[in-house]
Design a protein around this motif. Structure first.
Motif, PDB file in Angstrom:
ATOM      1  N   ILE A 120       0.813  -1.223   0.000  1.00 22.45           N
ATOM      2  CA  ILE A 120       0.000   0.000   0.000  1.00 22.45           C
ATOM      3  C   ILE A 120       0.845   1.271   0.000  1.00 22.45           C
ATOM      4  O   ILE A 120       0.471   2.265  -0.598  1.00 22.45           O
ATOM      5  CB  ILE A 120      -1.001  -0.012   1.177  1.00 22.45           C
ATOM      6  N   MET A 121       2.003   1.235   0.641  1.00 24.71           N
ATOM      7  CA  MET A 121       2.843   2.422   0.716  1.00 24.71           C
ATOM      8  C   MET A 121       3.855   2.516  -0.419  1.00 24.71           C
ATOM      9  O   MET A 121       4.542   3.525  -0.554  1.00 24.71           O
ATOM     10  CB  MET A 121       3.578   2.455   2.063  1.00 24.71           C
ATOM     11  N   SER A 122       3.950   1.492  -1.260  1.00 17.66           N
ATOM     12  CA  SER A 122       4.992   1.502  -2.282  1.00 17.66           C
ATOM     13  C   SER A 122       4.490   1.288  -3.714  1.00 17.66           C
ATOM     14  O   SER A 122       5.179   1.652  -4.651  1.00 17.66           O
ATOM     15  CB  SER A 122       6.046   0.438  -1.963  1.00 17.66           C
ATOM     16  N   ARG A 123       3.328   0.711  -3.888  1.00 20.87           N
ATOM     17  CA  ARG A 123       2.834   0.448  -5.244  1.00 20.87           C
ATOM     18  C   ARG A 123       2.431   1.739  -5.952  1.00 20.87           C
ATOM     19  O   ARG A 123       2.081   2.728  -5.330  1.00 20.87           O
ATOM     20  CB  ARG A 123       1.641  -0.512  -5.189  1.00 20.87           C
ATOM     21  N   ARG A 124       2.474   1.686  -7.266  1.00 22.14           N
ATOM     22  CA  ARG A 124       2.139   2.840  -8.104  1.00 22.14           C
ATOM     23  C   ARG A 124       0.622   2.978  -8.219  1.00 22.14           C
ATOM     24  O   ARG A 124      -0.093   1.998  -8.366  1.00 22.14           O
ATOM     25  CB  ARG A 124       2.746   2.637  -9.492  1.00 22.14           C
ATOM     26  N   MET A 125       0.129   4.207  -8.167  1.00 18.77           N
ATOM     27  CA  MET A 125      -1.294   4.479  -8.351  1.00 18.77           C
ATOM     28  C   MET A 125      -1.520   5.001  -9.762  1.00 18.77           C
ATOM     29  O   MET A 125      -0.737   5.800 -10.262  1.00 18.77           O
ATOM     30  CB  MET A 125      -1.784   5.500  -7.323  1.00 18.77           C
ATOM     31  N   ASP A 126      -2.594   4.575 -10.390  1.00 21.08           N
ATOM     32  CA  ASP A 126      -2.968   4.995 -11.750  1.00 21.08           C
ATOM     33  C   ASP A 126      -3.507   6.421 -11.697  1.00 21.08           C
ATOM     34  O   ASP A 126      -4.445   6.714 -10.957  1.00 21.08           O
ATOM     35  CB  ASP A 126      -4.033   4.032 -12.293  1.00 21.08           C
ATOM     36  N   SER A 127      -2.928   7.294 -12.492  1.00 21.70           N
ATOM     37  CA  SER A 127      -3.281   8.712 -12.423  1.00 21.70           C
ATOM     38  C   SER A 127      -4.719   9.010 -12.847  1.00 21.70           C
ATOM     39  O   SER A 127      -5.273  10.038 -12.460  1.00 21.70           O
ATOM     40  CB  SER A 127      -2.312   9.539 -13.266  1.00 21.70           C
ATOM     41  N   ARG A 128      -5.368   8.130 -13.606  1.00 20.77           N
ATOM     42  CA  ARG A 128      -6.744   8.399 -14.046  1.00 20.77           C
ATOM     43  C   ARG A 128      -7.709   8.502 -12.872  1.00 20.77           C
ATOM     44  O   ARG A 128      -8.684   9.233 -12.930  1.00 20.77           O
ATOM     45  CB  ARG A 128      -7.234   7.325 -15.015  1.00 20.77           C
ATOM     46  N   SER A 129      -7.449   7.763 -11.817  1.00 20.02           N
ATOM     47  CA  SER A 129      -8.357   7.733 -10.665  1.00 20.02           C
ATOM     48  C   SER A 129      -8.028   8.793  -9.618  1.00 20.02           C
ATOM     49  O   SER A 129      -8.814   9.019  -8.707  1.00 20.02           O
ATOM     50  CB  SER A 129      -8.281   6.362  -9.993  1.00 20.02           C
ATOM     51  N   LEU A 130      -6.877   9.421  -9.729  1.00 15.11           N
ATOM     52  CA  LEU A 130      -6.394  10.274  -8.652  1.00 15.11           C
ATOM     53  C   LEU A 130      -7.222  11.522  -8.346  1.00 15.11           C
ATOM     54  O   LEU A 130      -7.333  11.882  -7.175  1.00 15.11           O
ATOM     55  CB  LEU A 130      -4.939  10.643  -8.869  1.00 15.11           C
ATOM     56  N   PRO A 131      -7.834  12.201  -9.313  1.00 19.95           N
ATOM     57  CA  PRO A 131      -8.605  13.394  -8.920  1.00 19.95           C
ATOM     58  C   PRO A 131      -9.710  13.089  -7.902  1.00 19.95           C
ATOM     59  O   PRO A 131      -9.830  13.785  -6.889  1.00 19.95           O
ATOM     60  CB  PRO A 131      -9.170  13.907 -10.244  1.00 19.95           C
ATOM     61  N   LEU A 132     -10.495  12.047  -8.125  1.00 19.44           N
ATOM     62  CA  LEU A 132     -11.555  11.688  -7.179  1.00 19.44           C
ATOM     63  C   LEU A 132     -10.959  11.187  -5.865  1.00 19.44           C
ATOM     64  O   LEU A 132     -11.442  11.535  -4.779  1.00 19.44           O
ATOM     65  CB  LEU A 132     -12.482  10.625  -7.767  1.00 19.44           C
ATOM     66  N   VAL A 133      -9.885  10.404  -5.934  1.00 18.63           N
ATOM     67  CA  VAL A 133      -9.239   9.900  -4.723  1.00 18.63           C
ATOM     68  C   VAL A 133      -8.727  11.074  -3.883  1.00 18.63           C
ATOM     69  O   VAL A 133      -8.939  11.119  -2.669  1.00 18.63           O
ATOM     70  CB  VAL A 133      -8.090   8.926  -5.073  1.00 18.63           C
ATOM     71  N   ARG A 134      -8.088  12.032  -4.517  1.00 13.94           N
ATOM     72  CA  ARG A 134      -7.541  13.193  -3.791  1.00 13.94           C
ATOM     73  C   ARG A 134      -8.644  14.013  -3.130  1.00 13.94           C
ATOM     74  O   ARG A 134      -8.536  14.391  -1.966  1.00 13.94           O
ATOM     75  CB  ARG A 134      -6.724  14.077  -4.741  1.00 13.94           C
ATOM     76  N   GLU A 135      -9.712  14.284  -3.875  1.00 12.64           N
ATOM     77  CA  GLU A 135     -10.819  15.069  -3.323  1.00 12.64           C
ATOM     78  C   GLU A 135     -11.455  14.350  -2.146  1.00 12.64           C
ATOM     79  O   GLU A 135     -11.759  14.961  -1.118  1.00 12.64           O
ATOM     80  CB  GLU A 135     -11.859  15.325  -4.426  1.00 12.64           C
ATOM     81  N   THR A 136     -11.643  13.039  -2.262  1.00 13.79           N
ATOM     82  CA  THR A 136     -12.282  12.265  -1.204  1.00 13.79           C
ATOM     83  C   THR A 136     -11.388  12.189   0.026  1.00 13.79           C
ATOM     84  O   THR A 136     -11.862  12.336   1.163  1.00 13.79           O
ATOM     85  CB  THR A 136     -12.645  10.858  -1.715  1.00 13.79           C
TER      86      THR A 136
END
Length: 135
Positions: free
Chosen positions: A81-97
């Motif tokens: 969880i602390m090292s894997r790469r996150m897909d940038s397509r999902s990040l706007p909603l993840v960041r806002e939440t």
């Protein structure tokens, strides 16, 4: 508290996360990582439920007292969880939440703190993306 033998600086950092926090990560980033990997980006509600579990643990006194300490605690959330790469397509909603949960939004179906038995609150299931305490 025993930690596994660390063989690299990254492994050492991750092993000490529960005690020292984020290894340079902000509470925002740690919350984003928990929501991203635990909810499988299922829905905003699923991400809020995951964030609520994290915040309940931080506030309970039974877990590390920081968001990154809880998220990085070994065996509590998704592997890597602390090292894997996150897909940038999902990040706007993840960041806002994540920001909204850090500012106080909660899933009202969550109990005020995780139960020692690891049972989910009534009406919740693995489909919502909520990790069982200790699981």
């Amino acid at each position: 508290m025993r930690f596994p033998r660390a063989t690299s600086p990254i492994a050492l950092c991750l092993a000490l996360t529960a005690l020292l926090g984020a290894c340079g990560r902000s509470p925002q980033e740690c919350m984003e990582r928990a929501m991203y990997f635990e909810s499988n980006r299922s829905s905003r509600d699923g991400m809020v439920a995951v964030g609520s579990v994290v915040m309940n643990r931080v506030e309970s006194g039974q877990y590390p007292r920081s968001v990154c300490g809880v998220v990085g605690q070994r065996g509590q959330f998704a592997p890597g969880i602390m090292s894997r790469r996150m897909d940038s397509r999902s990040l706007p909603l993840v960041r806002e939440t994540a920001q909204s949960v850090l500012q106080g939004e909660r899933d009202e179906r969550q109990p005020s703190c995780p139960t020692p038995s690891g049972k989910l609150a009534a009406g919740l299931s693995r489909r919502t993306g909520v990790a069982r305490p200790g699981g």
